[in-house]
Structure formats: structure tokens, C-alpha cells
Enzyme design. Structure first.
Site, PDB file in Angstrom:
ATOM      1  N   GLN A 163      44.403  25.208   1.927  1.00 24.13           N
ATOM      2  CA  GLN A 163      44.135  26.790   2.547  1.00 24.13           C
ATOM      3  C   GLN A 163      44.429  27.406   3.364  1.00 24.13           C
ATOM      4  O   GLN A 163      44.865  28.328   2.936  1.00 24.13           O
ATOM      5  CB  GLN A 163      42.870  26.995   2.294  1.00 24.13           C
ATOM      6  CG  GLN A 163      41.310  26.196   1.083  1.00 24.13           C
ATOM      7  CD  GLN A 163      40.484  26.791   0.908  1.00 24.13           C
ATOM      8  OE1 GLN A 163      39.893  26.545   2.316  1.00 24.13           O
ATOM      9  NE2 GLN A 163      39.641  26.757   0.326  1.00 24.13           N
ATOM     10  N   ASP A 302      37.125  18.191  -4.541  1.00 23.41           N
ATOM     11  CA  ASP A 302      36.116  18.381  -5.034  1.00 23.41           C
ATOM     12  C   ASP A 302      35.256  17.627  -6.540  1.00 23.41           C
ATOM     13  O   ASP A 302      34.474  17.543  -6.509  1.00 23.41           O
ATOM     14  CB  ASP A 302      36.900  19.983  -5.877  1.00 23.41           C
ATOM     15  CG  ASP A 302      36.309  21.578  -4.470  1.00 23.41           C
ATOM     16  OD1 ASP A 302      35.898  21.101  -3.648  1.00 23.41           O
ATOM     17  OD2 ASP A 302      37.391  21.950  -5.444  1.00 23.41           O
ATOM     18  N   ARG A 333      29.787  16.720   2.990  1.00 25.51           N
ATOM     19  CA  ARG A 333      29.875  15.924   1.399  1.00 25.51           C
ATOM     20  C   ARG A 333      30.153  14.724   1.613  1.00 25.51           C
ATOM     21  O   ARG A 333      29.908  13.986   0.197  1.00 25.51           O
ATOM     22  CB  ARG A 333      30.683  16.487   0.242  1.00 25.51           C
ATOM     23  CG  ARG A 333      30.793  16.496  -1.030  1.00 25.51           C
ATOM     24  CD  ARG A 333      31.373  17.460  -1.770  1.00 25.51           C
ATOM     25  NE  ARG A 333      31.201  19.003  -1.488  1.00 25.51           N
ATOM     26  CZ  ARG A 333      32.148  20.568  -2.064  1.00 25.51           C
ATOM     27  NH1 ARG A 333      33.055  20.114  -2.423  1.00 25.51           N
ATOM     28  NH2 ARG A 333      31.443  21.340  -1.703  1.00 25.51           N
ATOM     29  N   LYS A 401      27.705  30.021  -6.400  1.00 29.24           N
ATOM     30  CA  LYS A 401      28.159  29.878  -5.894  1.00 29.24           C
ATOM     31  C   LYS A 401      29.497  29.699  -6.771  1.00 29.24           C
ATOM     32  O   LYS A 401      31.098  30.698  -6.166  1.00 29.24           O
ATOM     33  CB  LYS A 401      28.629  28.890  -4.593  1.00 29.24           C
ATOM     34  CG  LYS A 401      29.342  29.048  -3.965  1.00 29.24           C
ATOM     35  CD  LYS A 401      30.171  27.659  -2.202  1.00 29.24           C
ATOM     36  CE  LYS A 401      30.663  28.282  -1.315  1.00 29.24           C
ATOM     37  NZ  LYS A 401      31.969  28.037  -1.786  1.00 29.24           N
TER      38      LYS A 401
END
Length: 420
Positions: A163, A302, A333, A401
Site C-alpha cells: 500500500q 487476505d 492475523r 469493514k
């Protein structure tokens, strides 16, 4: 916290997946950078997308939402309405907008959740240290930045989050001179940077690549256009996995030729033994006996929680490899994926930079705390299909979200004749 109990063991049905959140972020920003008027079609509103829209609004962009179309008027882009931008819990929004504010040489403050601002910003901090740009943390919930980005030759690490690279690439064409951006270290989640480059080109931007260096001519302008956002393979993965574990699902709204990195879920499921058939606008998956694999998740972070669930209900032992960057998501995670599997009666452990999962024919079930992580909620829902006892999800509202309609769509495919 809100609680949801799931106890279904069979699925059958069709789901239209929501639009790609990743593409929507980028398209909304690109249209705003054009300083024109246009519409982004097929956008599913989530809290992350709303965070991006509110930040654009604070930078002078007006928007109008009609069903799944968002019309933007960016003719006043740059005439800020508020120097405090609120990315809420959206990591993409924060990391994309930090370079955008550097187009204006004004003081901006970013306020978000403590969990968001604890996520790494070291790539920007290292980059700005050698430039005339000030960036500091005012508190656990606030970051202040001031400066003006000038064209030049930049170098950024690629092993923390793509990102940062995407955020810089989107603003470099607007600078008054040519720039290069070299990605160093291990370039992870490269597919998301490719997505950024694709959207930039769709909006008329010229950008070149030589190896891991991007060459960006300056003095460019984003072109005004309408844009249709394609379906999201990240969200499709949950329903594809559900079909492979518990019956049959048809997942539509997908671009067969998509360059989304999470399209890799199709290849992974096939290697595990799932029966997948392409259909118009999507894929159909039937229940199969799955076998464990070793899977490198560095470019598909993800997918990690749902891949962990698939391994926990497969034959053999598999690894989710190169998971270190997952410690800085909505939750750690790595820990929460391992906790999810073990809490439901599976067998998972951390081992170096991997998660090792040994499969079982069935999981037991139990109470899951989701740590405000939308992907843990959705993975727990898929895991419930392989559990003998109910799965009780504490904090299921976290799906808002990225996918507010997840449970509405999940309910479409569960067969209530097959409970328990």
C-alpha cells in the site's frame, strides 16, 4: 459486541459477490485526482470505502450515492474542508492519503483507531526522513504530516505493505517532473501494485516498469471517465471454500481474466482436489475430499484465515508460509488464525514464519472471539460448515469493514434442512 450462532453443515446456492474493495479505493481516488466529474459504478459500500469517501470530501470532493453508483464532483479537489482526515480503521485509506496530502504543502492530521495507527508506517517514515517532509505521531490516535513532495528518484521497501508503494505511485504523475520508484527488499503483495498501475492507466496515466523500478513521467493529468468496478475475489474465496467443504456453490460477478492476486484461490482449491467449473460470470464448486498443501501467502495475505480453515478440514498437514506481515492487520492475523482453528477443535501452530495446520475430518465447534477482524469472522463462518457443534461468533459485526452483506449472502447458500 454482537453474537451470531451458526450450525449448518450443507450449502447449495448462488452468490453474487460484492465489488472489489481494492479496485474501488483506487478508482475513487483516481477519479478525484482528475479534478473532474464522473461515476464509479458497482461499488459496495463498506466502512473502509466510506472512510475513503469522507477523506476525499474533506479534500474538496463532493459525492452522491445512488444504489451502487457513486458520482463524484472533484472540480474543487484540493480546496480542503478539514485538515483532519479520518481513515477510521482502513489501512488502505491511511496509506494512500498520506502522499496525497503532500501535493499541497499544508499541515494535515490523520485520526484513526488506535489499532490502525499502531500498524507500521516505517516505509514512509524512512522515505520522508531524507526529504523536507515532517511526519510525527501526535498520540496513539493521531499522525501529523506537513511538506510538499517533489519529483525525484525514490526507494521504498516492498516487504512491509504494498500500500505504501501504491500510495506513492498514484501521486508521482502529478509532480512537476519525472520520477522513479525502486522497490527494494522482498516485493510482497505485488499483485496489488499491479492493480494500482492498471487503474492509473485506465485513467490515462503513463507509467513504465523495468524490473522492480517504476518510471513515472511528471506533469501528467488523470483523465475523467466513468469506471465499473469488478467483483472481489477476496470475498468470493469464502463462498468458493464453502462449496468445496459442504456442498455446491455458484459464485458469480467475477471477471475470469482478472489480475487480482486473490484469484489464486481457484488454483489453490484445484490443487487441493476441489471440483471447480467455470460458468458465465463466475465459477461453480462442488464438495470434494481435500488434501493439504504448502501455500506461500506472501502475495495473498487476505486469504490466510480461510486457507487455514480449508487446511484444518483437509487430509494431511499443510503450511501457510511467509506469514510475518499478517501480524499487522486488523488483528495479529497469525495468532488469530491459529486461535480460530484450535478453538474449534483443530490443530494449528506457529512455526517460524509459517502456520502449520493438521487436518481433521470434522471440527468440534465452539465460541470464537474475532478481535474486530472481518476476515476472521468470515473464516469462522466457513469453518462452521465443518463443525459437529454450533459455532458462536462474538463480534460478527466486524464484517461491516469490507462486506456488510456477508451474512445476508451466507444465508442464501446454507440449507436449513441440513442442520447439525
Amino acid at each position: 459486541m454482537m453474537i451470531k450462532e451458526l450450525h449448518y453443515n450443507k450449502v447449495k446456492g448462488t452468490v453474487m459477490v460484492p465489488s472489489s474493495k481494492s479496485y474501488a479505493h483506487r478508482a475513487l481516488i483516481a477519479l478525484s485526482l482528475s479534478k473532474g466529474k464522473g461515476t464509479i459504478h458497482h461499488v459496495d459500500l463498506s466502512s473502509d470505502i466510506m472512510a475513503t469517501l469522507k477523506c476525499l470530501e474533506d479534500l474538496g470532493v463532493d459525492f452522491f450515492i445512488k444504489e451502487k453508483d457513486i458520482t463524484l464532483d472533484a472540480t474543487s479537489f484540493g480546496n480542503r474542508r478539514d485538515r483532519v482526515l479520518k481513515p477510521e480503521e482502513s489501512g488502505s485509506t491511511l496509506r494512500f492519503f498520506i502522499p496525497i496530502t503532500l501535493l499541497f504543502d499544508e499541515v494535515y492530521e490523520f485520526r484513526g483507531s488506535t489499532s490502525l495507527l499502531r500498524r507500521p508506517l516505517t516505509v514512509y517514515e524512512e522515505l520522508f526522513r531524507n526529504l523536507d517532509i515532517m511526519m510525527f505521531r501526535d498520540s496513539l490516535e493521531s499522525i501529523v504530516i506537513k511538506g510538499k513532495l517533489e519529483p525525484g528518484d525514490f526507494s521504498m521497501r516492498g516487504d512491509v505493505s504494498s500500500q505504501f508503494i501504491s500510495g506513492m505511485l498514484m501521486v508521482l504523475p502529478l509532480l512537476p517532473g519525472d520520477s522513479t520508484l525502486a522497490v527494494t527488499e522482498d516485493f510482497q503483495s505485488e499483485s496489488y501494485v499491479n492493480m494500482t498501475v492498471n487503474v492509473m492507466r485506465d485513467f490515462g496515466i503513463e507509467i513504465h516498469r523495468e524490473g522492480d523500478t517504476f518510471i513515472v513521467p511528471g506533469n501528467q493529468a488523470y483523465q475523467v471517465r466513468d469506471y465499473v468496478v469488478e467483483g472481489d475475489y477476496s470475498q468470493a474465496a469464502y463462498f468458493l471454500a464453502a462449496g468445496a467443504l459442504a456442498g455446491q456453490t455458484k459464485v458469480v460477478g467475477l471477471n475470469h481474466a482478472s489480475t487480482q492476486g486473490d484469484r489464486e484461490i481457484l488454483s489453490i482449491l484445484e490443487k487441493m482436489g476441489a471440483a471447480i467449473t467455470p460458468v458465465e460470470d463466475g465459477y461453480e464448486v462442488h464438495k470434494s475430499e481435500l488434501r493439504a498443501l504448502d501455500i506461500d501467502v506472501s502475495d495473498i495475505p487476505d486469504l490466510t484465515p480461510v486457507l487455514g480453515v480449508l487446511l484444518s478440514l483437509s487430509k494431511g498437514t499443510g503450511r501457510l508460509m511467509r506469514v510475518d506481515r499478517l501480524r499487522f492487520k486488523e488483528s495479529d492475523r497469525v495468532k488469530t488464525t491459529v486461535e480460530l482453528i484450535n478453538t474449534l477443535g483443530g490443530e494449528a501452530r506457529e512455526e517460524g514464519s509459517d502456520i502449520v495446520v493438521t487436518g481433521r475430518e470434522k471440527l468440534i465447534g465452539g465460541n470464537i472471539y474475532c478481535h474486530n477482524d472481518h476476515r476472521i469472522v468470515m473464516a469462522a463462518s466457513v469453518a462452521s460448515l465443518g463443525c459437529v457443534n454450533p459455532v458462536i461468533i462474538d463480534g460478527y459485526e466486524a464484517v461491516g469493514k469490507s462486506y456488510p452483506e456477508f451474512f445476508h449472502d451466507f444465508q442464501k447458500i446454507v440449507d436449513e434442512r441440513f442442520i447439525g
